[in-house]
Design a protein around this motif. Structure first.
Motif, PDB file in Angstrom:
ATOM      1  N   SER A 187       0.833  -1.192   0.000  1.00  0.00           N
ATOM      2  CA  SER A 187       0.000   0.000   0.000  1.00  0.00           C
ATOM      3  C   SER A 187       0.872   1.248   0.000  1.00  0.00           C
ATOM      4  O   SER A 187       2.094   1.153   0.111  1.00  0.00           O
ATOM      5  N   ALA A 188       0.251   2.416  -0.115  1.00  0.00           N
ATOM      6  CA  ALA A 188       1.010   3.671  -0.202  1.00  0.00           C
ATOM      7  C   ALA A 188       0.418   4.711   0.733  1.00  0.00           C
ATOM      8  O   ALA A 188      -0.803   4.746   0.969  1.00  0.00           O
ATOM      9  N   LEU A 189       1.282   5.564   1.249  1.00  0.00           N
ATOM     10  CA  LEU A 189       0.896   6.663   2.128  1.00  0.00           C
ATOM     11  C   LEU A 189       1.275   7.982   1.471  1.00  0.00           C
ATOM     12  O   LEU A 189       2.413   8.156   1.033  1.00  0.00           O
ATOM     13  N   ASP A 190       0.319   8.902   1.418  1.00  0.00           N
ATOM     14  CA  ASP A 190       0.565  10.197   0.776  1.00  0.00           C
ATOM     15  C   ASP A 190       0.221  11.317   1.756  1.00  0.00           C
ATOM     16  O   ASP A 190      -0.772  11.238   2.485  1.00  0.00           O
ATOM     17  N   LEU A 191       1.047  12.360   1.764  1.00  0.00           N
ATOM     18  CA  LEU A 191       0.787  13.536   2.599  1.00  0.00           C
ATOM     19  C   LEU A 191       0.611  14.785   1.743  1.00  0.00           C
ATOM     20  O   LEU A 191       0.648  15.896   2.250  1.00  0.00           O
ATOM     21  N   VAL A 192       0.427  14.594   0.442  1.00  0.00           N
ATOM     22  CA  VAL A 192       0.314  15.693  -0.522  1.00  0.00           C
ATOM     23  C   VAL A 192       1.479  16.670  -0.324  1.00  0.00           C
ATOM     24  O   VAL A 192       1.291  17.826   0.057  1.00  0.00           O
ATOM     25  N   PRO A 193       2.708  16.231  -0.591  1.00  0.00           N
ATOM     26  CA  PRO A 193       3.865  17.101  -0.383  1.00  0.00           C
ATOM     27  C   PRO A 193       3.927  18.224  -1.414  1.00  0.00           C
ATOM     28  O   PRO A 193       3.533  18.056  -2.572  1.00  0.00           O
ATOM     29  N   LEU A 194       4.434  19.356  -0.968  1.00  0.00           N
ATOM     30  CA  LEU A 194       4.606  20.534  -1.817  1.00  0.00           C
ATOM     31  C   LEU A 194       6.098  20.744  -2.068  1.00  0.00           C
ATOM     32  O   LEU A 194       6.878  20.874  -1.121  1.00  0.00           O
ATOM     33  N   SER A 195       6.503  20.761  -3.319  1.00  0.00           N
ATOM     34  CA  SER A 195       7.901  21.026  -3.654  1.00  0.00           C
ATOM     35  C   SER A 195       8.133  22.517  -3.847  1.00  0.00           C
ATOM     36  O   SER A 195       7.214  23.258  -4.213  1.00  0.00           O
ATOM     37  N   ASP A 196       9.361  22.938  -3.600  1.00  0.00           N
ATOM     38  CA  ASP A 196       9.711  24.345  -3.766  1.00  0.00           C
ATOM     39  C   ASP A 196       9.431  24.780  -5.210  1.00  0.00           C
ATOM     40  O   ASP A 196       9.829  24.114  -6.170  1.00  0.00           O
ATOM     41  N   VAL A 199      10.652   4.276   0.968  1.00  0.00           N
ATOM     42  CA  VAL A 199      11.249   3.595  -0.178  1.00  0.00           C
ATOM     43  C   VAL A 199      11.581   4.618  -1.251  1.00  0.00           C
ATOM     44  O   VAL A 199      10.797   5.535  -1.521  1.00  0.00           O
ATOM     45  N   LEU A 200      12.754   4.455  -1.867  1.00  0.00           N
ATOM     46  CA  LEU A 200      13.084   5.234  -3.046  1.00  0.00           C
ATOM     47  C   LEU A 200      13.925   4.359  -3.965  1.00  0.00           C
ATOM     48  O   LEU A 200      15.013   3.918  -3.595  1.00  0.00           O
ATOM     49  N   ILE A 201      13.384   4.078  -5.133  1.00  0.00           N
ATOM     50  CA  ILE A 201      14.039   3.217  -6.115  1.00  0.00           C
ATOM     51  C   ILE A 201      14.438   4.042  -7.333  1.00  0.00           C
ATOM     52  O   ILE A 201      13.665   4.870  -7.819  1.00  0.00           O
ATOM     53  N   ALA A 202      15.648   3.811  -7.811  1.00  0.00           N
ATOM     54  CA  ALA A 202      16.122   4.431  -9.054  1.00  0.00           C
ATOM     55  C   ALA A 202      16.965   3.410  -9.799  1.00  0.00           C
ATOM     56  O   ALA A 202      17.195   2.294  -9.321  1.00  0.00           O
ATOM     57  N   PRO A 232      20.468   6.730   4.555  1.00  0.00           N
ATOM     58  CA  PRO A 232      19.570   6.281   3.495  1.00  0.00           C
ATOM     59  C   PRO A 232      19.084   4.850   3.658  1.00  0.00           C
ATOM     60  O   PRO A 232      17.946   4.547   3.346  1.00  0.00           O
ATOM     61  N   ASN A 233      19.910   3.977   4.145  1.00  0.00           N
ATOM     62  CA  ASN A 233      19.508   2.580   4.293  1.00  0.00           C
ATOM     63  C   ASN A 233      19.363   2.197   5.761  1.00  0.00           C
ATOM     64  O   ASN A 233      19.581   1.053   6.144  1.00  0.00           O
ATOM     65  N   GLY A 234      18.968   3.174   6.566  1.00  0.00           N
ATOM     66  CA  GLY A 234      18.714   2.898   7.963  1.00  0.00           C
ATOM     67  C   GLY A 234      17.417   2.136   8.140  1.00  0.00           C
ATOM     68  O   GLY A 234      16.696   1.837   7.196  1.00  0.00           O
ATOM     69  N   GLN A 235      17.096   1.823   9.384  1.00  0.00           N
ATOM     70  CA  GLN A 235      15.898   1.048   9.674  1.00  0.00           C
ATOM     71  C   GLN A 235      14.659   1.720   9.083  1.00  0.00           C
ATOM     72  O   GLN A 235      14.433   2.913   9.250  1.00  0.00           O
ATOM     73  N   ALA A 236      13.867   0.945   8.370  1.00  0.00           N
ATOM     74  CA  ALA A 236      12.603   1.376   7.757  1.00  0.00           C
ATOM     75  C   ALA A 236      12.803   2.380   6.623  1.00  0.00           C
ATOM     76  O   ALA A 236      11.850   3.022   6.198  1.00  0.00           O
ATOM     77  N   SER A 237      14.032   2.543   6.122  1.00  0.00           N
ATOM     78  CA  SER A 237      14.295   3.321   4.916  1.00  0.00           C
ATOM     79  C   SER A 237      15.049   2.429   3.939  1.00  0.00           C
ATOM     80  O   SER A 237      16.124   1.905   4.260  1.00  0.00           O
ATOM     81  N   ILE A 240       3.097  -0.517   4.043  1.00  0.00           N
ATOM     82  CA  ILE A 240       2.619   0.746   3.488  1.00  0.00           C
ATOM     83  C   ILE A 240       3.842   1.638   3.258  1.00  0.00           C
ATOM     84  O   ILE A 240       4.646   1.864   4.161  1.00  0.00           O
ATOM     85  N   VAL A 241       3.981   2.087   2.033  1.00  0.00           N
ATOM     86  CA  VAL A 241       5.195   2.735   1.556  1.00  0.00           C
ATOM     87  C   VAL A 241       4.967   4.224   1.367  1.00  0.00           C
ATOM     88  O   VAL A 241       3.914   4.642   0.882  1.00  0.00           O
ATOM     89  N   THR A 242       5.962   5.014   1.745  1.00  0.00           N
ATOM     90  CA  THR A 242       5.906   6.446   1.435  1.00  0.00           C
ATOM     91  C   THR A 242       7.207   6.849   0.750  1.00  0.00           C
ATOM     92  O   THR A 242       8.288   6.355   1.090  1.00  0.00           O
ATOM     93  N   THR A 243       7.088   7.733  -0.244  1.00  0.00           N
ATOM     94  CA  THR A 243       8.225   8.159  -1.042  1.00  0.00           C
ATOM     95  C   THR A 243       8.166   9.663  -1.260  1.00  0.00           C
ATOM     96  O   THR A 243       7.107  10.192  -1.609  1.00  0.00           O
TER      97      THR A 243
END
Length: 342
Positions: free
Chosen positions: A9-18, A229-232, A282-287, A312-315
């Motif tokens: 699943s995914a979690l969103d907080l509606v982030p605002l970028s500069d 999570v961040l995959i590239a 970056p690769n700490g617990q839960a990241s 549940i993943v947030t990126t």
């Protein structure tokens, strides 16, 4: 890959970028929701935050109504409603209205934190965070959403009664675990930002889970955990993109809130040395940051270690495109079935 794994699943907080407008932030979350829906993600939850210049997710039920109009299958929900800010009746009415309008696609995740600073919390009619009072409010919500009945005085949630919107308990410590266990509710642990007590909280929840509680919604302890999570395409690019989230974490911890910033090549060049501790690794617990295969392998270890039923993943990325690409890469590597009905 086609290996059968637990739901994602995914979690969103509606982030605002500069440099991004606030309407644009909502549009990007709307686009993401459509792609998550088509990719086979199980749920999309929106987390309540107030007074934030980083996140636009203050009115979660309004956002969920908008997302319901732009998705078809994915379950939508709150991750969560911060109950001390709201009267139980109003929560039941809002989520009962969503279920009445759009059908059985909604979850009601409930948390005990205010989701904001003390002054804003006071302006929101901040309630009593006492565990007993909180648990009573949760029971009232379950009753108002269940078989048509009234609370003392004839109070009813209309619409809401009879919709039986599923209720989840959220937590980042043992407090929420106690309430979830006593009431027989599924439990979602916020390890994506507060992993310190995950072992203690999950052990307490599982040991004391009461499937016979009148309010029980599941027959056995059921656990979801949040992860970053961040995959590239390469480890280096993933770690570089992740510096946006690390900068955000530093700003949240130091009270210097603002929109998401572009990634940087060297955190030490933009953050004073005494603040680097707040950035996390970056690769700490839960990241979980890196290429798809590497991230999935480490996620499998996290799932097995904590015996999870769902992730549940947030990126976070400054540019919304790599964010969507990361979710898409995870869906493919995890083996999500885009044709599955939820």
């Amino acid at each position: 890959m086609s290996t059968l794994r637990i739901p994602l699943s995914a979690l969103d907080l509606v982030p605002l970028s500069d440099g991004m407008s606030r309407p644009d932030a909502f549009e990007q979350s709307r686009i993401l929701a459509g792609e998550l829906d088509r990719s086979g993600y199980h749920r999309l939850w929106v987390a309540e935050h107030h007074g934030s210049t980083t996140f636009m997710a203050s009115a979660t039920s309004v956002i969920l109504a908008d997302l319901a109009r732009h998705t078809e299958r994915i379950r939508l929900g709150s991750g969560g409603v911060m109950l001390p800010n709201h009267a139980p009746l109003m929560v039941a009415e809002y989520y009962g209205t969503l279920a009445t309008l759009y059908g059985d696609r909604f979850d009601l995740g409930i948390g005990r934190a205010p989701g904001t600073d003390p002054m804003t919390a006071a302006a929101l009619r901040r309630g009593n965070p006492d565990l007993n009072t909180f648990a009573t409010d949760v029971v009232d919500i379950i009753d108002l959403l269940g078989t048509p009945r009234s609370l003392p005085g004839g109070v009813r949630a209309i619409p809401g009664e009879g919709t039986n919107v599923p209720v989840w308990m959220l937590g980042s410590s043992t407090g929420g675990a106690q309430v979830a266990a006593a009431l027989g509710l599924p439990y979602s642990f916020a390890s994506h930002f507060a992993p310190q007590q995950i072992n203690e909280a999950l052990a307490l929840y599982r040991e004391h889970f009461d499937a016979s509680a009148r309010t029980a919604q599941v027959s056995r302890p059921t656990v979801m955990a949040g992860v970053n999570v961040l995959i590239a395409d390469t480890h280096a690019e993933a770690e570089r993109l992740f510096t946006t989230a690390q900068l955000m974490r530093v700003h949240l911890r130091t009270g210097t809130l603002g929109p998401l910033l572009p990634p940087v090549d060297d955190l030490a060049s933009v953050i004073p040395s005494e603040l680097l501790q707040f950035a996390g690794r970056p690769n700490g617990q839960a990241s979980f940051v890196g290429t798809a295969d590497d991230v999935v392998e480490r996620l499998e270890g996290f799932v097995a270690h904590h015996e999870l039923d769902e992730l549940i993943v947030t990126t976070y990325t400054y540019d919304p495109v790599p964010r969507r690409e990361s979710y898409a890469a995870l869906a493919q590597a995890w083996g999500l079935d885009a044709t599955a009905q939820h």
